[in-house]
Write a protein that holds these residues in place. Sequence first.
Motif, PDB file in Angstrom:
ATOM      1  N   ALA A  58      28.474  64.809  48.538  1.00 56.36           N
ATOM      2  CA  ALA A  58      28.004  63.889  47.505  1.00 56.36           C
ATOM      3  C   ALA A  58      29.073  62.814  47.328  1.00 56.36           C
ATOM      4  CB  ALA A  58      27.773  64.624  46.189  1.00 56.36           C
ATOM      5  N   GLY A  59      28.645  61.556  47.147  1.00 59.29           N
ATOM      6  CA  GLY A  59      29.589  60.454  47.001  1.00 59.29           C
ATOM      7  C   GLY A  59      29.426  59.738  45.678  1.00 59.29           C
ATOM      8  N   PHE A  60      30.557  59.248  45.156  1.00 58.80           N
ATOM      9  CA  PHE A  60      30.569  58.572  43.858  1.00 58.80           C
ATOM     10  C   PHE A  60      31.557  57.409  43.870  1.00 58.80           C
ATOM     11  CE2 PHE A  60      29.667  63.041  43.286  1.00 58.80           C
ATOM     12  CZ  PHE A  60      28.555  63.039  42.474  1.00 58.80           C
ATOM     13  N   GLU A  61      31.210  56.347  43.167  1.00 58.00           N
ATOM     14  CA  GLU A  61      32.124  55.255  42.883  1.00 58.00           C
ATOM     15  C   GLU A  61      32.430  55.331  41.386  1.00 58.00           C
ATOM     16  OE1 GLU A  61      33.404  53.104  45.157  1.00 58.00           O
ATOM     17  OE2 GLU A  61      32.274  54.150  46.721  1.00 58.00           O
ATOM     18  N   VAL A  62      33.707  55.311  41.037  1.00 51.05           N
ATOM     19  CA  VAL A  62      34.132  55.484  39.651  1.00 51.05           C
ATOM     20  C   VAL A  62      34.959  54.268  39.237  1.00 51.05           C
ATOM     21  CG1 VAL A  62      35.391  56.978  38.051  1.00 51.05           C
ATOM     22  CG2 VAL A  62      34.231  57.971  40.042  1.00 51.05           C
ATOM     23  N   ALA A  63      34.709  53.750  38.036  1.00 50.01           N
ATOM     24  CA  ALA A  63      35.461  52.593  37.550  1.00 50.01           C
ATOM     25  C   ALA A  63      35.662  52.709  36.041  1.00 50.01           C
ATOM     26  CB  ALA A  63      34.728  51.297  37.882  1.00 50.01           C
ATOM     27  N   GLY A  64      36.785  52.190  35.589  1.00 51.56           N
ATOM     28  CA  GLY A  64      37.061  52.180  34.158  1.00 51.56           C
ATOM     29  C   GLY A  64      38.300  51.368  33.860  1.00 51.56           C
ATOM     30  N   LYS A  65      38.626  51.289  32.586  1.00 55.01           N
ATOM     31  CA  LYS A  65      39.814  50.571  32.123  1.00 55.01           C
ATOM     32  C   LYS A  65      40.515  51.408  31.071  1.00 55.01           C
ATOM     33  CE  LYS A  65      37.563  46.068  32.484  1.00 55.01           C
ATOM     34  NZ  LYS A  65      37.082  44.914  31.714  1.00 55.01           N
ATOM     35  N   ILE A  66      41.831  51.330  31.087  1.00 57.31           N
ATOM     36  CA  ILE A  66      42.617  51.971  30.035  1.00 57.31           C
ATOM     37  C   ILE A  66      43.709  51.013  29.591  1.00 57.31           C
ATOM     38  CG2 ILE A  66      42.198  54.328  30.844  1.00 57.31           C
ATOM     39  CD1 ILE A  66      45.160  54.270  31.898  1.00 57.31           C
ATOM     40  N   SER A  67      44.255  51.287  28.426  1.00 53.89           N
ATOM     41  CA  SER A  67      45.459  50.620  27.944  1.00 53.89           C
ATOM     42  C   SER A  67      46.635  51.492  28.351  1.00 53.89           C
ATOM     43  CB  SER A  67      45.411  50.481  26.418  1.00 53.89           C
ATOM     44  OG  SER A  67      46.715  50.296  25.906  1.00 53.89           O
ATOM     45  N   ARG A  68      47.518  50.964  29.192  1.00 48.64           N
ATOM     46  CA  ARG A  68      48.652  51.780  29.640  1.00 48.64           C
ATOM     47  C   ARG A  68      49.558  52.152  28.466  1.00 48.64           C
ATOM     48  NH1 ARG A  68      53.503  48.994  30.514  1.00 48.64           N
ATOM     49  NH2 ARG A  68      53.311  46.741  30.333  1.00 48.64           N
ATOM     50  N   LYS A  69      49.654  51.263  27.481  1.00 48.46           N
ATOM     51  CA  LYS A  69      50.535  51.520  26.338  1.00 48.46           C
ATOM     52  C   LYS A  69      50.049  52.692  25.495  1.00 48.46           C
ATOM     53  CE  LYS A  69      52.305  46.847  26.237  1.00 48.46           C
ATOM     54  NZ  LYS A  69      52.333  45.552  25.543  1.00 48.46           N
ATOM     55  N   GLU A  70      48.717  52.920  25.454  1.00 48.75           N
ATOM     56  CA  GLU A  70      48.177  54.062  24.718  1.00 48.75           C
ATOM     57  C   GLU A  70      48.605  55.382  25.344  1.00 48.75           C
ATOM     58  OE1 GLU A  70      43.969  53.884  24.138  1.00 48.75           O
ATOM     59  OE2 GLU A  70      44.082  52.031  22.980  1.00 48.75           O
ATOM     60  N   PHE A  71      49.004  55.334  26.614  1.00 48.80           N
ATOM     61  CA  PHE A  71      49.439  56.541  27.316  1.00 48.80           C
ATOM     62  C   PHE A  71      50.955  56.588  27.474  1.00 48.80           C
ATOM     63  CE2 PHE A  71      44.988  56.290  28.278  1.00 48.80           C
ATOM     64  CZ  PHE A  71      44.589  57.614  28.206  1.00 48.80           C
ATOM     65  N   GLY A  72      51.658  55.813  26.662  1.00 49.06           N
ATOM     66  CA  GLY A  72      53.114  55.873  26.655  1.00 49.06           C
ATOM     67  C   GLY A  72      53.792  55.072  27.756  1.00 49.06           C
ATOM     68  N   LEU A  73      53.009  54.306  28.530  1.00 48.71           N
ATOM     69  CA  LEU A  73      53.590  53.479  29.596  1.00 48.71           C
ATOM     70  C   LEU A  73      53.894  52.107  28.996  1.00 48.71           C
ATOM     71  CD1 LEU A  73      51.114  54.516  32.423  1.00 48.71           C
ATOM     72  CD2 LEU A  73      53.313  55.533  31.853  1.00 48.71           C
ATOM     73  N   THR A  74      54.967  52.049  28.214  1.00 44.37           N
ATOM     74  CA  THR A  74      55.235  50.880  27.377  1.00 44.37           C
ATOM     75  C   THR A  74      56.264  49.908  27.936  1.00 44.37           C
ATOM     76  OG1 THR A  74      56.875  52.153  26.140  1.00 44.37           O
ATOM     77  CG2 THR A  74      54.616  52.109  25.270  1.00 44.37           C
ATOM     78  N   TRP A  75      56.835  50.221  29.111  1.00 43.92           N
ATOM     79  CA  TRP A  75      57.831  49.310  29.671  1.00 43.92           C
ATOM     80  C   TRP A  75      57.248  47.920  29.737  1.00 43.92           C
ATOM     81  CZ3 TRP A  75      58.097  45.856  33.681  1.00 43.92           C
ATOM     82  CH2 TRP A  75      59.365  45.353  33.983  1.00 43.92           C
ATOM     83  N   SER A  76      58.077  46.947  29.355  1.00 48.38           N
ATOM     84  CA  SER A  76      57.602  45.570  29.355  1.00 48.38           C
ATOM     85  C   SER A  76      58.774  44.639  29.583  1.00 48.38           C
ATOM     86  CB  SER A  76      56.940  45.248  28.008  1.00 48.38           C
ATOM     87  OG  SER A  76      56.353  43.978  28.061  1.00 48.38           O
ATOM     88  N   ALA A  77      58.442  43.518  30.138  1.00 52.77           N
ATOM     89  CA  ALA A  77      59.426  42.454  30.297  1.00 52.77           C
ATOM     90  C   ALA A  77      58.684  41.140  30.127  1.00 52.77           C
ATOM     91  CB  ALA A  77      60.088  42.519  31.674  1.00 52.77           C
ATOM     92  N   VAL A  78      59.440  40.128  29.739  1.00 51.67           N
ATOM     93  CA  VAL A  78      58.869  38.802  29.533  1.00 51.67           C
ATOM     94  C   VAL A  78      59.723  37.816  30.314  1.00 51.67           C
ATOM     95  CG1 VAL A  78      58.320  37.041  27.802  1.00 51.67           C
ATOM     96  CG2 VAL A  78      58.048  39.461  27.237  1.00 51.67           C
ATOM     97  N   THR A  79      59.057  36.884  30.987  1.00 52.14           N
ATOM     98  CA  THR A  79      59.794  35.876  31.742  1.00 52.14           C
ATOM     99  C   THR A  79      60.430  34.875  30.792  1.00 52.14           C
ATOM    100  OG1 THR A  79      57.933  34.360  31.934  1.00 52.14           O
ATOM    101  CG2 THR A  79      58.159  36.065  33.649  1.00 52.14           C
ATOM    102  N   GLU A  80      61.309  34.034  31.316  1.00 47.17           N
ATOM    103  CA  GLU A  80      61.933  32.997  30.488  1.00 47.17           C
ATOM    104  C   GLU A  80      60.901  32.086  29.859  1.00 47.17           C
ATOM    105  OE1 GLU A  80      65.072  30.765  32.315  1.00 47.17           O
ATOM    106  OE2 GLU A  80      66.032  32.581  33.094  1.00 47.17           O
ATOM    107  N   ALA A  81      59.787  31.876  30.539  1.00 39.45           N
ATOM    108  CA  ALA A  81      58.721  31.009  30.019  1.00 39.45           C
ATOM    109  C   ALA A  81      57.819  31.745  29.031  1.00 39.45           C
ATOM    110  CB  ALA A  81      57.880  30.475  31.177  1.00 39.45           C
ATOM    111  N   GLY A  82      58.059  33.039  28.828  1.00 41.58           N
ATOM    112  CA  GLY A  82      57.295  33.797  27.851  1.00 41.58           C
ATOM    113  C   GLY A  82      56.097  34.542  28.416  1.00 41.58           C
ATOM    114  N   ALA A  83      55.947  34.576  29.729  1.00 36.11           N
ATOM    115  CA  ALA A  83      54.820  35.292  30.337  1.00 36.11           C
ATOM    116  C   ALA A  83      55.114  36.790  30.406  1.00 36.11           C
ATOM    117  CB  ALA A  83      54.534  34.753  31.731  1.00 36.11           C
ATOM    118  N   VAL A  84      54.100  37.592  30.149  1.00 39.39           N
ATOM    119  CA  VAL A  84      54.216  39.042  30.257  1.00 39.39           C
ATOM    120  C   VAL A  84      54.225  39.414  31.738  1.00 39.39           C
ATOM    121  CG1 VAL A  84      53.062  41.225  29.751  1.00 39.39           C
ATOM    122  CG2 VAL A  84      53.046  39.388  28.056  1.00 39.39           C
ATOM    123  N   VAL A  85      55.154  40.289  32.132  1.00 36.03           N
ATOM    124  CA  VAL A  85      55.283  40.667  33.537  1.00 36.03           C
ATOM    125  C   VAL A  85      54.149  41.597  33.966  1.00 36.03           C
ATOM    126  CG1 VAL A  85      56.757  41.822  35.236  1.00 36.03           C
ATOM    127  CG2 VAL A  85      57.773  40.280  33.547  1.00 36.03           C
TER     128      VAL A  85
END
Length: 176
Positions: free
Chosen positions: A133-160
């Motif tokens: 049996a075959g399946f295609e699965v798709a979804g979206k999550i917020s990484r921060k809700e799962f504790g994956l909170t590492w972040s950086a911002v460029t000098e111009a203010g863009a989120v990495v």
Amino acid sequence: MATTWKLDPTHSEVAFKVKHLVITTVTGYFRSFDGTVVTEDETDFTTGKVNFSIDTSSIDTNQPQRDEHLKSADFFNAGQYPQITFVSTSIDKKGNDEFLLHGDLTVGDITKPITLNVEFGGTVTDPYGNFKAGFEVAGKISRKEFGLTWSAVTEAGAVVVSDEVKIQASVQFVKQ
């Protein structure tokens, strides 16, 4: 009579997509994963109970340095949390071959309910006599809700790295 379906990793893939600098998308894969589906019979997948696990150290973004950073405590902390798990709680039929798969996703020490869109590709007997049996699965999550909170911002203010992570899987299961 219950039917058990075992994941065929040779004919399956698990991928994710995340925005980088908000202008491009980086795709990554997990190369090692396992799963089972147990259904009340072999034709009704809405009765299925899904268990899926991913080896966090198998992450592959085609950049070894980035992969090592993703395995570190900044993200998955693969040494302490070697697996990401998903356990279904229910399946709702959306259309002829479309379903909503509800379940609990655990990343690190955080478990949250998520819903995934599933498209049933059908069943077939392969050249070796295996019923699949075959399946295609798709979804979206917020990484921060799962504790994956590492972040950086460029000098111009863009989120990495964006917060939203798109999940995509193409999976085949073999009737046992």
